[in-house]
Design a protein around this motif. Structure first.
Motif, short mmCIF file in Angstrom:
data_model
loop_
_atom_site.label_atom_id
_atom_site.label_comp_id
_atom_site.label_asym_id
_atom_site.label_seq_id
_atom_site.Cartn_x
_atom_site.Cartn_y
_atom_site.Cartn_z
N THR A 179 10.46 46.25 -2.92
CA THR A 179 10.08 45.56 -1.67
C THR A 179 10.65 46.00 -0.71
O THR A 179 12.08 45.81 -0.52
CB THR A 179 9.83 44.09 -2.01
N ALA A 196 11.21 46.21 3.78
CA ALA A 196 11.14 45.35 4.86
C ALA A 196 10.85 46.22 6.08
O ALA A 196 11.54 47.17 6.26
CB ALA A 196 12.18 44.38 5.07
N TRP A 245 22.55 42.45 1.50
CA TRP A 245 21.50 41.48 2.11
C TRP A 245 20.84 40.41 1.09
O TRP A 245 20.97 40.82 -0.07
CB TRP A 245 20.45 42.16 2.76
N ASP A 246 20.52 39.36 1.57
CA ASP A 246 19.87 38.48 0.97
C ASP A 246 18.93 37.60 1.73
O ASP A 246 19.36 37.15 3.14
CB ASP A 246 20.98 37.33 0.37
N THR A 247 17.76 37.79 1.40
CA THR A 247 16.70 37.26 2.29
C THR A 247 16.59 35.95 2.59
O THR A 247 15.97 35.45 3.39
CB THR A 247 15.13 37.59 1.62
N THR A 248 17.28 34.97 2.02
CA THR A 248 17.72 33.67 2.17
C THR A 248 18.62 33.40 3.27
O THR A 248 18.55 32.34 3.84
CB THR A 248 18.29 32.95 0.83
N THR A 284 19.59 34.15 7.23
CA THR A 284 18.85 34.49 8.63
C THR A 284 19.24 36.03 8.86
O THR A 284 20.42 36.52 8.86
CB THR A 284 19.17 33.71 9.79
N GLU A 294 18.62 38.73 7.25
CA GLU A 294 18.61 39.68 6.56
C GLU A 294 17.06 39.92 5.55
O GLU A 294 16.81 39.06 5.11
CB GLU A 294 19.58 39.25 5.42
N LEU A 295 16.74 41.12 6.21
CA LEU A 295 15.39 41.51 5.84
C LEU A 295 14.88 41.92 4.19
O LEU A 295 13.56 41.65 4.02
CB LEU A 295 14.93 42.51 6.78
N PHE A 296 15.75 42.28 3.57
CA PHE A 296 15.45 42.51 2.18
C PHE A 296 16.76 42.26 1.34
O PHE A 296 17.70 41.93 1.64
CB PHE A 296 14.90 44.05 2.00
N ASP A 297 16.43 41.98 -0.07
CA ASP A 297 17.46 41.75 -0.76
C ASP A 297 18.09 42.96 -1.22
O ASP A 297 17.63 43.94 -1.60
CB ASP A 297 16.86 40.92 -2.05
N GLY A 350 14.31 49.10 1.49
CA GLY A 350 14.52 48.27 0.41
C GLY A 350 15.10 49.18 -0.55
O GLY A 350 15.02 50.19 -0.89
#
Length: 339
Positions: free
Chosen positions: A76, A78, A134-137, A139, A141-144, A288
Motif C-alpha cells: 500500500t 501513500a 514510519w507508522d500510520t498511527t 501524525t 507518517e503516511l505509510f507503514d 510504500g
C-alpha cells in the motif's frame, strides 16, 4: 558581449526525469530493494514457491507429489507531496543579491540548481527513515514502514536479545537465526542502526579482529567467520532509542518498494508565480514498502543498548585482581600459622 540563455530550458524542466528518479528511488535503502512500479495506491505482490518432492524410482507407477504455491502480499502506497515557495526579495541586502534579477528576467529562479539539489537530498534523508520507521498511527507518517510490517507479519522469525549483550553478541544471535536457505545469497545483510554498528566495529577492534573487511563506504562489514554483511542503516537511527535497537536480517530483494513511475502521478516542477511574486517548487510522488517473504526475515530486538566489551573485560579483570589478592592474603595467613 553577454550570455544569452533565453533559449535554454530551466534546470528542472531540462533534467526532470533525472531529478524525479533521484527523488523517488535515490535513498540508500530504497536503491537496494526490489522496485515495484505502477502502484497507484495498493497492489498485490504475487509470489510462486515451487517445492518438488524426491521419490524412490525403484518401482513403476505414478505418485504425484510436490506443490506449487501462490502467495500474495499487498503493498500500500501513500501520496506524498512537497510544496515550497521562495521570495527572491529576501535575498536583497545580503551577499546573495548578486543573483537577483528583476524586470525582463523576473522569472529567473536564483540558485535554482543548488536549491533543487538540496531539496533532493532532504527528501532522500526523510524517505530513508520513512521506509524503515514510519507508522500510520503517528501524525504525519503516511505509510507503514518495514519495522512495523515485519513485526506484524505472520512467519517472521523474532529474536529477543537480553540486556547486557554486546553488539557483536546481539548480531551473532540474529545471524544464527537466519534460515539456511538464504545463507548463500549474495545480497544477504544484517541491517543495524548507526548506534549498534559503531559499537560492533569498536568491538571487532577490541577483540583484535583486525582481519575484518569493510567496503569502500565503510558502512558494511563482513561478520567474521561468515560471508554475511553487517550494514549500517541510517534509516534505523532513532532519537527515542528503542528503534535503534532493532536488527533486521534478510536478503535485500526480499524488501519491496512500491511507487508509480509509469504515470503522471510522479511530478517535479519549479515555476514563477505572478500572483504571489514568488518562485515555487512542487514534488508529487507515492511510496510504500512491503516484505515478500516474512519467513525469510529475522527481526532482532535488543532489550537495552549494547554494552561495551571493555566494561565486561574490566569486571573480569577486577574479579581476577580480587581473587589474586585473596589468594595472597590466604597464603600470608597460612604462612603465619605455620610459623
Amino acid at each position: 558581449m553577454a550570455f544569452v540563455v533565453s533559449g535554454l530550458a530551466d534546470y528542472v524542466q531540462n533534467n526532470r526525469e533525472i531529478i524525479l528518479k533521484d527523488i523517488v528511488l535515490g535513498a540508500d535503502s530504497i536503491s537496494r530493494m526490489t522496485i515495484q512500479p505502477g502502484v497507484k495506491k495498493s497492489a498485490d505482490l504475487n509470489f510462486l514457491n515451487v517445492v518438488p518432492a524426491l521419490q524412490s524410482g525403484a518401482s513403476c507407477g505414478w505418485n504425484a507429489s510436490g506443490d506449487a504455491t501462490f502467495t500474495a502480499r499487498t503493498i500500500t502506497t501513500a501520496a506524498i507531496k512537497v510544496n515550497m515557495a521562495f521570495c527572491k526579495k529576501t535575498l536583497l541586502g545580503k551577499w546573495t543579491e548578486y543573483a537577483v534579477r528583476f524586470g525582463a528576467n523576473n522569472e529567473e529562479f536564483p540558485f535554482e540548481q543548488y536549491i533543487i539539489d538540496e531539496v533532493i537530498k532532504g527528501i532522500k534523508v526523510k524517505m530513508e527513515k520513512a521506509v524503515w520507521q514510519w507508522d500510520t498511527t503517528n501524525t504525519g507518517e503516511l505509510f507503514d514502514g518495514l519495522l512495523k510490517i515485519i513485526n506484524a507479519a505472520s512467519g517472521t522469525i523474532k529474536e529477543t536479545i537480553s540486556s547486557g549483550k554486546s553488539a557483536y553478541d546481539a548480531i551473532y544471535q540474529v545471524f544464527m537465526a537466519i534460515p539456511t536457505e538464504i545463507l548463500d545469497k549474495e545480497d544477504l545483510a544484517i541491517n543495524v542502526s548507526p548506534l549498534v554498528f559503531r559499537a560492533f566495529c569498536k568491538e571487532l577492534t577490541d577483540k583484535n579482529m583486525f582481519h575484518y573487511t569493510a567496503d569502500g563506504s565503510k558502512t558494511e562489514v563482513i561478520l567474521p567467520g561468515t560471508s554475511c554483511k553487517v550494514r549500517m542503516v541510517k534509516g534505523l537511527a532513532d532519537s527515542v532509542g528503542h528503534l535503534e535497537r532493532k536488527i533486521v536480517a534478510t536478503f535485500d530483494k526480499n524488501l519491496v518498494y512500491g511507487c508509480d513511475m509509469l504515470d503522471d502521478a510522479e511530478e517535479v516542477k519549479a515555476w514563477y508565480s505572478e500572483d504571489s511574486d514568488e518562485h515555487r517548487i512542487r514534488v508529487d510522488f507515492n511510496a510504500g514498502v512491503q516484505i515478500a517473504f516474512p519467513d525469510l526475515c529475522v527481526l532482532g530486538t535488543m532489550a537495552a543498548d549494547p554494552v561495551s566489551p571493555e566494561s565486561a573485560q574490566g569486571q573480569l579483570a577486577a574479579i581476577a585482581a580480587n581473587t589474586a589478592e585473596l589468594a595472597d592474603t590466604d597464603h600470608v595467613y597460612k604462612t603465619k600459622e605455620q610459623a
